[in-house]
Design an enzyme around this catalytic site. Structure first.
Site, PDB file in Angstrom:
ATOM      1  N   ARG A 118       0.842  -1.194   0.000  1.00 21.67           N
ATOM      2  CA  ARG A 118       0.000   0.000   0.000  1.00 21.67           C
ATOM      3  C   ARG A 118       0.877   1.244   0.000  1.00 21.67           C
ATOM      4  NH1 ARG A 118      -2.032  -0.234   5.261  1.00 21.67           N
ATOM      5  NH2 ARG A 118      -3.620   1.299   4.803  1.00 21.67           N
ATOM      6  N   LYS A 183       4.568 -10.086  10.474  1.00 22.95           N
ATOM      7  CA  LYS A 183       3.690 -10.068   9.292  1.00 22.95           C
ATOM      8  C   LYS A 183       3.862 -11.329   8.445  1.00 22.95           C
ATOM      9  CE  LYS A 183       2.331  -6.851   5.674  1.00 22.95           C
ATOM     10  NZ  LYS A 183       1.992  -5.451   5.477  1.00 22.95           N
ATOM     11  N   ARG A 317       0.119   1.870  13.858  1.00 25.67           N
ATOM     12  CA  ARG A 317       1.215   1.245  14.609  1.00 25.67           C
ATOM     13  C   ARG A 317       0.741   0.997  16.019  1.00 25.67           C
ATOM     14  NH1 ARG A 317       3.513   0.129  10.926  1.00 25.67           N
ATOM     15  NH2 ARG A 317       5.099   1.110   9.668  1.00 25.67           N
TER      16      ARG A 317
HETATM   17  C1  BT5 Z   1       0.733  -4.842   2.041  1.00 28.00           C
HETATM   18  O1  BT5 Z   1       1.129  -3.546   1.947  1.00 28.00           O
HETATM   19  O2  BT5 Z   1       0.828  -5.528   3.015  1.00 28.00           O
HETATM   20  C2  BT5 Z   1       0.137  -5.372   0.753  1.00 28.00           C
HETATM   21  C3  BT5 Z   1       0.996  -6.433   0.109  1.00 28.00           C
HETATM   22  C4  BT5 Z   1       0.301  -7.026  -1.070  1.00 28.00           C
HETATM   23  C5  BT5 Z   1       1.203  -7.906  -1.869  1.00 28.00           C
HETATM   24  C6  BT5 Z   1       0.465  -8.611  -2.986  1.00 28.00           C
HETATM   25  S1  BT5 Z   1       1.435  -9.828  -3.744  1.00 28.00           S
HETATM   26  C7  BT5 Z   1       0.285  -9.997  -5.012  1.00 28.00           C
HETATM   27  C8  BT5 Z   1      -0.215  -8.612  -5.341  1.00 28.00           C
HETATM   28  N1  BT5 Z   1       0.616  -7.975  -6.333  1.00 28.00           N
HETATM   29  C9  BT5 Z   1       1.281  -6.916  -5.826  1.00 28.00           C
HETATM   30  O3  BT5 Z   1       2.082  -6.197  -6.461  1.00 28.00           O
HETATM   31  N2  BT5 Z   1       0.938  -6.763  -4.524  1.00 28.00           N
HETATM   32  C10 BT5 Z   1      -0.024  -7.730  -4.114  1.00 28.00           C
HETATM   33  P1  BT5 Z   1       1.597  -2.664   3.182  1.00 28.00           P
HETATM   34  O4  BT5 Z   1       0.575  -2.728   4.262  1.00 28.00           O
HETATM   35  O5  BT5 Z   1       1.919  -1.343   2.576  1.00 28.00           O
HETATM   36  O6  BT5 Z   1       2.908  -3.359   3.682  1.00 28.00           O
HETATM   37  C11 BT5 Z   1       4.128  -3.220   2.997  1.00 28.00           C
HETATM   38  C12 BT5 Z   1       5.230  -3.399   4.036  1.00 28.00           C
HETATM   39  O7  BT5 Z   1       5.273  -4.774   4.443  1.00 28.00           O
HETATM   40  C13 BT5 Z   1       6.614  -3.099   3.492  1.00 28.00           C
HETATM   41  O8  BT5 Z   1       6.926  -1.738   3.594  1.00 28.00           O
HETATM   42  C14 BT5 Z   1       7.495  -3.970   4.385  1.00 28.00           C
HETATM   43  O9  BT5 Z   1       7.700  -3.325   5.631  1.00 28.00           O
HETATM   44  C15 BT5 Z   1       6.619  -5.172   4.650  1.00 28.00           C
HETATM   45  N3  BT5 Z   1       6.898  -6.277   3.713  1.00 28.00           N
HETATM   46  C16 BT5 Z   1       7.338  -6.236   2.439  1.00 28.00           C
HETATM   47  N4  BT5 Z   1       7.436  -7.458   1.924  1.00 28.00           N
HETATM   48  C17 BT5 Z   1       7.066  -8.319   2.895  1.00 28.00           C
HETATM   49  C18 BT5 Z   1       6.952  -9.735   2.982  1.00 28.00           C
HETATM   50  N5  BT5 Z   1       7.221 -10.542   1.962  1.00 28.00           N
HETATM   51  N6  BT5 Z   1       6.537 -10.247   4.170  1.00 28.00           N
HETATM   52  C19 BT5 Z   1       6.244  -9.474   5.232  1.00 28.00           C
HETATM   53  N7  BT5 Z   1       6.317  -8.134   5.207  1.00 28.00           N
HETATM   54  C20 BT5 Z   1       6.723  -7.561   4.046  1.00 28.00           C
END
Ligand code: BT5
Length: 320
Positions: A118, A183, A317
């Site tokens: 996001r 997460k 948070r």
């Molecule tokens: C999310 O955003 O949590 C939404 C993620 C959605 C991913 C899916 S994959 C299929 C589809 N195609 C895409 O391009 N996206 C969707 P948000 O709440 O903004 O969290 C992002 C934050 O999570 C990052 O800034 C990191 O801190 C953390 N993060 C990034 N990759 C991660 C992972 N693999 N596992 C856990 N945390 C992660």
């Protein structure tokens, strides 16, 4: 199918294969096998090369398989597309949606070059380690009515993970799927259509299944393998369950909003009763989280009384 993909399929079980046997299977020279192995390493996959034994992947891989996903999902309402590498499954499906792709279209990729979170954040998407899934759903009403869908999707993802045996899951408003505060999965919803309806949502879900060690993620994270053990969660079965739960979730959200999700939300809510800080561009507020209202907005007990905060450009948070 590319030669690299063929090699990957030959090595997916994690057992050693000699360079000679691989060369024969792929119909290439042993030198070409070596080059292909280097290609796998360039994708971030760890390959062991041992003289006299051959090659093997450091960890077995369950590659995406459309038949296995369909079998786990039951009847799929729309087409299913699988990609090896893609920029972002959400970006792809948004493009397809604008060209008229039918409701229920779904896609997954083994890896994303530009996985999105996001608010412009990045989703770390290593090869074959997780699920990167998007589903397109069309709604007859206006996009303004989709505000709570995000929460419904978080609940649907948690239900699919629980059905796969991943226990101890919780949700952090609006839709982070967590285990012990780390997460496990993230949800990205993007909308399009007419402002008075009809509209569509592209629902993106990323779930960490068995991540490589040391993934560069700037917040605490976890994968299914460390919760239930490596190899216990099948990527294809989980993908099928996830699609089925998302479809069921969209149908019941279209029929009755968040009603069918509120009991599960309350069960899974890891924020309720805790001090939190909500921040947005140019502002922030602190208070005690008091659950959600009918639209999915977070009820926050502040010094000025209880106020509801809609899902939008807000990040939450837990206060230290
Ligand atoms: C999310 O955003 O949590 C939404 C993620 C959605 C991913 C899916 S994959 C299929 C589809 N195609 C895409 O391009 N996206 C969707 P948000 O709440 O903004 O969290 C992002 C934050 O999570 C990052 O800034 C990191 O801190 C953390 N993060 C990034 N990759 C991660 C992972 N693999 N596992 C856990 N945390 C992660």
């Amino acid at each position: 199918m590319s030669r690299e993909r063929q090699l990957l399929e030959s090595l997916a079980d994690g057992a050693f294969r000699s360079g000679e046997a691989l060369a024969a299977t792929l119909g290439v020279s042993r030198a070409a096998v070596w080059k292909l192995v280097r290609g796998l390493a360039a994708r971030g996959l760890e390959v062991h090369a041992v003289r006299g034994r051959g090659y093997r992947l450091a960890a077995p891989l369950e590659l995406l398989d459309a038949d296995a996903i369909r079998a786990a999902a039951g009847a799929l309402p729309g087409p299913l597309e699988l990609f090896d590498t893609i920029d972002s499954t959400n970006t792809y499906l948004l493009g397809r949606a604008k060209l008229g792709a039918p409701t229920g279209s779904a896609c997954l990729a083994e890896t994303q070059r530009a996985g999105r979170g996001r608010l412009g954040r990045t989703w770390v998407s290593p090869y074959g380690a997780s699920l990167y899934l998007s589903l397109l759903w069309r709604f007859a009403f206006a996009p303004a009515q989709l505000a709570g869908l995000s929460l419904a999707v978080g609940v649907a993802a948690a239900r699919a993970l629980e059905a796969e045996g991943v226990a101890g899951i919780g949700l952090k408003w609006p839709n982070d799927v967590q285990c012990d505060g780390r997460k496990l999965a993230g949800v990205l919803l993007e909308f399009g259509g007419e402002s008075s309806g009809p509209c569509f949502a592209v629902i993106g879900v990323g779930v960490n299944v068995a991540m490589p060690p040391g993934a560069a993620i700037d917040q605490p994270w976890v994968d299914c393998a460390s919760i239930v053990g490596r190899g216990r969660v099948s990527r294809n079965r989980l993908a099928g369950r996830l699609i089925a739960e998302l479809v069921r979730g969209c149908e019941s959200f279209a029929a009755g909003g968040l009603e069918a999700f509120s009991a599960d939300w309350q069960r899974l809510d890891r924020v309720a009763g805790r001090p939190v800080r909500l921040a947005w561009l140019g502002g922030a507020v602190e208070g005690i989280a008091r659950g959600i209202d009918r639209s999915g907005a977070l009820e926050l007990e502040t010094a000025a009384g209880v106020r509801a905060f809609a899902i939008g450009e807000v990040s939450l948070r837990l206060a230290p």
